[in-house]
Design a protein around this motif. Structure first.
Motif, short mmCIF file in Angstrom:
data_model
loop_
_atom_site.label_atom_id
_atom_site.label_comp_id
_atom_site.label_asym_id
_atom_site.label_seq_id
_atom_site.Cartn_x
_atom_site.Cartn_y
_atom_site.Cartn_z
N TRP A 183 21.54 65.80 -30.26
CA TRP A 183 21.68 65.60 -31.71
C TRP A 183 20.98 64.30 -32.09
N THR A 184 20.24 64.33 -33.19
CA THR A 184 19.63 63.11 -33.72
C THR A 184 19.75 63.12 -35.23
N ASP A 185 19.29 62.04 -35.83
CA ASP A 185 19.38 61.89 -37.28
C ASP A 185 18.44 62.82 -38.05
N VAL A 186 17.63 63.61 -37.36
CA VAL A 186 16.86 64.62 -38.11
C VAL A 186 17.82 65.57 -38.84
N SER A 187 19.05 65.68 -38.31
CA SER A 187 20.06 66.51 -38.95
C SER A 187 20.35 66.02 -40.37
N ARG A 188 20.32 64.72 -40.56
CA ARG A 188 20.60 64.18 -41.90
C ARG A 188 19.47 64.52 -42.87
N PHE A 189 18.24 64.55 -42.38
CA PHE A 189 17.14 64.98 -43.25
C PHE A 189 17.26 66.47 -43.56
N ALA A 190 17.62 67.26 -42.56
CA ALA A 190 17.78 68.70 -42.78
C ALA A 190 18.81 68.97 -43.87
N ALA A 191 19.89 68.17 -43.89
CA ALA A 191 20.93 68.35 -44.90
C ALA A 191 20.40 68.09 -46.31
N LEU A 192 19.31 67.30 -46.40
CA LEU A 192 18.67 67.04 -47.69
C LEU A 192 17.56 68.03 -48.00
N GLY A 193 17.37 69.00 -47.10
CA GLY A 193 16.31 69.98 -47.29
C GLY A 193 14.95 69.49 -46.86
N VAL A 194 14.90 68.44 -46.02
CA VAL A 194 13.64 67.88 -45.54
C VAL A 194 13.47 68.24 -44.06
N PRO A 195 12.53 69.12 -43.70
CA PRO A 195 12.32 69.42 -42.28
C PRO A 195 11.85 68.17 -41.55
N ALA A 196 12.28 68.02 -40.29
CA ALA A 196 11.99 66.79 -39.57
C ALA A 196 11.82 67.06 -38.09
N VAL A 197 11.03 66.18 -37.44
CA VAL A 197 10.84 66.25 -35.99
C VAL A 197 11.11 64.87 -35.40
N ASN A 198 11.32 64.85 -34.09
CA ASN A 198 11.46 63.62 -33.34
C ASN A 198 10.13 63.32 -32.66
N TYR A 199 9.67 62.07 -32.79
CA TYR A 199 8.39 61.71 -32.18
C TYR A 199 8.34 60.20 -32.01
N GLY A 200 8.25 59.75 -30.76
CA GLY A 200 8.15 58.33 -30.53
C GLY A 200 7.77 58.02 -29.09
N PRO A 201 7.22 56.84 -28.84
CA PRO A 201 6.83 56.46 -27.48
C PRO A 201 8.07 56.15 -26.64
N GLY A 202 7.93 56.29 -25.33
CA GLY A 202 9.01 55.94 -24.42
C GLY A 202 9.72 57.16 -23.86
N ASP A 203 10.22 57.00 -22.65
CA ASP A 203 10.95 58.06 -21.96
C ASP A 203 12.41 58.03 -22.38
N PRO A 204 12.91 59.08 -23.04
CA PRO A 204 14.31 59.06 -23.51
C PRO A 204 15.32 58.90 -22.37
N LEU A 205 14.94 59.25 -21.15
CA LEU A 205 15.86 59.10 -20.02
C LEU A 205 16.09 57.64 -19.66
N LEU A 206 15.24 56.73 -20.19
CA LEU A 206 15.41 55.30 -19.93
C LEU A 206 16.16 54.59 -21.05
N ALA A 207 16.44 55.31 -22.14
CA ALA A 207 17.18 54.70 -23.24
C ALA A 207 18.56 54.26 -22.76
N HIS A 208 18.96 53.07 -23.17
CA HIS A 208 20.29 52.49 -22.88
C HIS A 208 20.42 52.01 -21.44
N LYS A 209 19.42 52.18 -20.60
CA LYS A 209 19.53 51.74 -19.21
C LYS A 209 19.23 50.26 -19.09
N GLY A 210 19.76 49.65 -18.02
CA GLY A 210 19.50 48.24 -17.79
C GLY A 210 18.04 47.95 -17.55
N ASP A 211 17.32 48.92 -17.00
CA ASP A 211 15.88 48.74 -16.74
C ASP A 211 15.03 49.45 -17.80
#
Length: 359
Positions: A311-339
């Motif tokens: 789940w991501t905040d694209v859901s909040r755009f969808a609720a407004l009738g705005v289609p949305a995608v996720n796109y950004g640099p970085g490996d999501p598996l490293l998010a929140h990790k110490g390294d």
């Protein structure tokens, strides 16, 4: 009193990423970074800049026939001895280490650079930088803007800078958390037949979960994979009491072809006569890749879109009738990790892709 740091939005996007990361902005402590972002954006004469709390919005007003929204959150999870940022390697092997490099200040840096340098984009653009994404949904800064200033988020298509290895991830799954309560009857363990052990009876709920076959539907051409899992169990009073109640907490991740209401109905049918209480729910978002702006975006950044499994905040755009995608640099598996770390070339590649789409 400390002075607000000055950002060079039009310079090297990797240097900007490090500057953003080096301002600690754990959820609830975003004021310093929001102030710096606001000051830097107000220096761009082609942008109108708005602020609500620690959310900063900047937008063009060029009269283009379409408007797109680029959004990213400014907060991070708590720092774990991984600030200030450091670098290793050179050239194609250069890596930026530190809290926020993946989630998601590299994406924010890309959007800020675009905001400053694209004075004549092919679409009108709204840039949204918001607070409180990493904590309870009720505190989410984008959710607050949806409630208080939905006009600030108006657009035909949106890109959320969630880390995706600079690949397009369409839409997102919905999520629902439920508490399934199994009753029993208290008794002394020496006379257990005088009672009914609620923990033992909860095995029927676990049997349902073990036997469950998650759906793998195709939604708007993308393959989603659902999940239904026990995430917590509570029961018992003391070591010499047969428990009179047991609760199994279940998380359901459902594809965006189901509404929250349909997801709840599915769980109630699945668990039959058991008492099911919904404790938290958020709808998914369909990919929306059939929109002309979305098709042009995919063509510009390249690659094959996949479904966002989460789940991501694209859901909040969808609720407004705005289609949305996720796109950004970085490996999501490293998010929140110490390294936590992000390749510098990936940040520059993401910038080039978005420039190709918007310039």
């Amino acid at each position: 009193m400390t002075s607000t740091p000055a950002f060079d939005l039009s310079g090297d996007v990797v240097a900007l990423t490090r500057a953003l990361c080096d301002i600690p902005s754990v959820s609830g402590q975003e004021k310093e970074i929001a102030d710096a972002v606001e000051i830097a954006l107000r220096a761009c004469p082609h942008l109108e800049v708005l602020r609500d709390g620690d959310a900063v919005v900047a937008r063009t007003a060029l009269g283009r026939p379409s408007r797109v929204v680029l959004a990213g959150h400014l907060d991070t999870v708590p720092v774990a001895g991984n600030l200030p940022t450091t670098t290793t390697g050179e050239g194609d092997a250069e890596m930026i280490h530190g809290r926020g490099t993946v989630d998601m200040k590299a994406g924010v840096a890309v959007f800020l650079h675009l905001a400053a340098t694209l004075s004549e984009p092919r679409h009108d653009v709204t840039y949204v930088f918001y607070d409180h994404e990493e904590v309870a949904s009720r505190l989410n800064g984008l959710g607050r803007l949806v409630r208080t200033h939905p006009d600030w988020l108006a657009g035909d298509f949106a890109v959320l800078g969630e880390p995706s290895n600079a690949a397009v991830e369409g839409g997102c799954q919905g999520t629902m958390r439920v508490r399934i309560t199994v009753p029993g009857m208290a008794a002394h363990p020496a006379r257990s037949w005088m009672g009914s052990n609620a923990i033992h009876s909860a095995g029927a709920v676990l049997d349902v979960l073990r036997a469950y076959q998650p759906r793998r539907p195709v939604v708007d051409g993308l393959h989603y994979r659902e999940g239904l899992n026990a995430v917590k169990i509570e029961g018992g009073i003391a070591g010499n009491v047969i428990p009179d109640e047991c609760a199994v907490f279940v998380n359901y991740r459902f594809a965006p072809d189901r509404s929250v209401e349909e997801a709840e109905a599915h769980l109630r049918e699945l668990f039959g006569s058991h008492q099911v209480e919904v404790t938290d729910a958020a709808p998914g978002a369909r990919p929306g890749l059939d929109h002309p702006a979305a098709r042009a975006f995919v063509e510009a950044v390249g690659g094959t879109p996949t479904a966002k499994l989460g789940w991501t905040d694209v859901s909040r755009f969808a609720a407004l009738g705005v289609p949305a995608v996720n796109y950004g640099p970085g490996d999501p598996l490293l998010a929140h990790k110490g390294d936590e770390q992000c390749p510098a070339p990936a940040i520059r590649d993401a910038l080039r892709g978005l420039q190709a789409w918007l310039a």
